[in-house]
Scaffold this active site. Sequence first.
Site, PDB file in Angstrom:
ATOM      1  N   GLY A  21       5.223   5.548   3.274  1.00 37.98           N
ATOM      2  CA  GLY A  21       4.371   6.624   2.794  1.00 37.98           C
ATOM      3  C   GLY A  21       4.772   7.246   1.470  1.00 37.98           C
ATOM      4  O   GLY A  21       4.431   8.400   1.210  1.00 37.98           O
ATOM      5  N   THR A  22       5.458   6.499   0.606  1.00 37.58           N
ATOM      6  CA  THR A  22       5.813   7.075  -0.691  1.00 37.58           C
ATOM      7  C   THR A  22       4.573   7.322  -1.553  1.00 37.58           C
ATOM      8  O   THR A  22       4.507   8.315  -2.291  1.00 37.58           O
ATOM      9  CB  THR A  22       6.794   6.165  -1.440  1.00 37.58           C
ATOM     10  OG1 THR A  22       6.245   4.854  -1.555  1.00 37.58           O
ATOM     11  CG2 THR A  22       8.134   6.092  -0.718  1.00 37.58           C
ATOM     12  N   ILE A 110      -6.206  -6.176   6.603  1.00 39.16           N
ATOM     13  CA  ILE A 110      -7.434  -6.516   5.886  1.00 39.16           C
ATOM     14  C   ILE A 110      -8.624  -6.132   6.744  1.00 39.16           C
ATOM     15  O   ILE A 110      -8.806  -6.643   7.852  1.00 39.16           O
ATOM     16  CB  ILE A 110      -7.475  -8.016   5.546  1.00 39.16           C
ATOM     17  CG1 ILE A 110      -6.307  -8.371   4.615  1.00 39.16           C
ATOM     18  CG2 ILE A 110      -8.802  -8.371   4.887  1.00 39.16           C
ATOM     19  CD1 ILE A 110      -6.188  -9.852   4.327  1.00 39.16           C
ATOM     20  N   HIS A 141      -3.061  -1.606  -5.363  1.00 37.53           N
ATOM     21  CA  HIS A 141      -2.529  -2.971  -5.245  1.00 37.53           C
ATOM     22  C   HIS A 141      -1.519  -3.220  -6.358  1.00 37.53           C
ATOM     23  O   HIS A 141      -1.819  -2.976  -7.537  1.00 37.53           O
ATOM     24  CB  HIS A 141      -3.655  -3.997  -5.331  1.00 37.53           C
ATOM     25  CG  HIS A 141      -3.196  -5.401  -5.107  1.00 37.53           C
ATOM     26  ND1 HIS A 141      -2.624  -5.818  -3.927  1.00 37.53           N
ATOM     27  CD2 HIS A 141      -3.194  -6.492  -5.928  1.00 37.53           C
ATOM     28  CE1 HIS A 141      -2.305  -7.106  -4.012  1.00 37.53           C
ATOM     29  NE2 HIS A 141      -2.634  -7.530  -5.220  1.00 37.53           N
TER      30      HIS A 141
END
Length: 246
Positions: A21-22, A110, A141
């Site tokens: 969760g950075t 996905i 991404h």
Amino acid sequence: MPLARPEERERRIVVLISGSGTNLQALIDAQNTPALPSTRISLVISNRKAAYGLTRAAQANPPIRTAYLGLQPFLKANPGKTRDDYDLEVARIVAKENPDLVVLAGWMHIMGDGFLDVMSGDRPYEGDLRVEKPIPVINLHPALPGAFDGAHAIERAYEAFQRGEIKHSGVMVHRVVKEVDRGEPVLVREVEIMPGEPLEAFEQRLHQVEWKIIVEGTAKTLDEVAPLKVGSAFVSSHVAVIETLL
């Protein structure tokens, strides 16, 4: 000068995570600041129970509501259900929040077509209920558009550099479409790979870019789909001043 009046409608985002969760933390720190004015994370969803991002959300001030829904536990608890049913259940949870935006911040699953069909309003999420207006979905991404789609993009880019196939990599925030990592880019940043540097050093530098671009990409998309309006002035999170329309 405040960026919005107290009565300004709050913009709501739902964040989907799978890990530490950075990137979520960057959004938590930016909400309701000049970087993301009048914006609140209303829900964080994880598909992994042990994801530390859930703890980050719970420890935020004020705490952010969380939800956990893993694929395999869902299938085990619902015999006869499929992966598509799981995607629809995630979509149902999101749709009931009625957010302005969904951010995939390290979501390692996905989504099938059903999720996006619900977000677009083409498919009901419960009974005959559909979202009132399309809910955009963006994804972070760690690669440039058209390069290293899918998983392990950082490692694959690093290895390609070592083979002399590329000179740099990058990070993008893009719209989520049914083709994996092929949606229209919202923001793109190049990240240089230094000759001789270890993978860990490159990865850390790239993550630092991620923490900035996920906030900037979220702000840019929100300004397009839910611009702030104060009296007769529109407020952009990319502009430090408010120009009043005379």
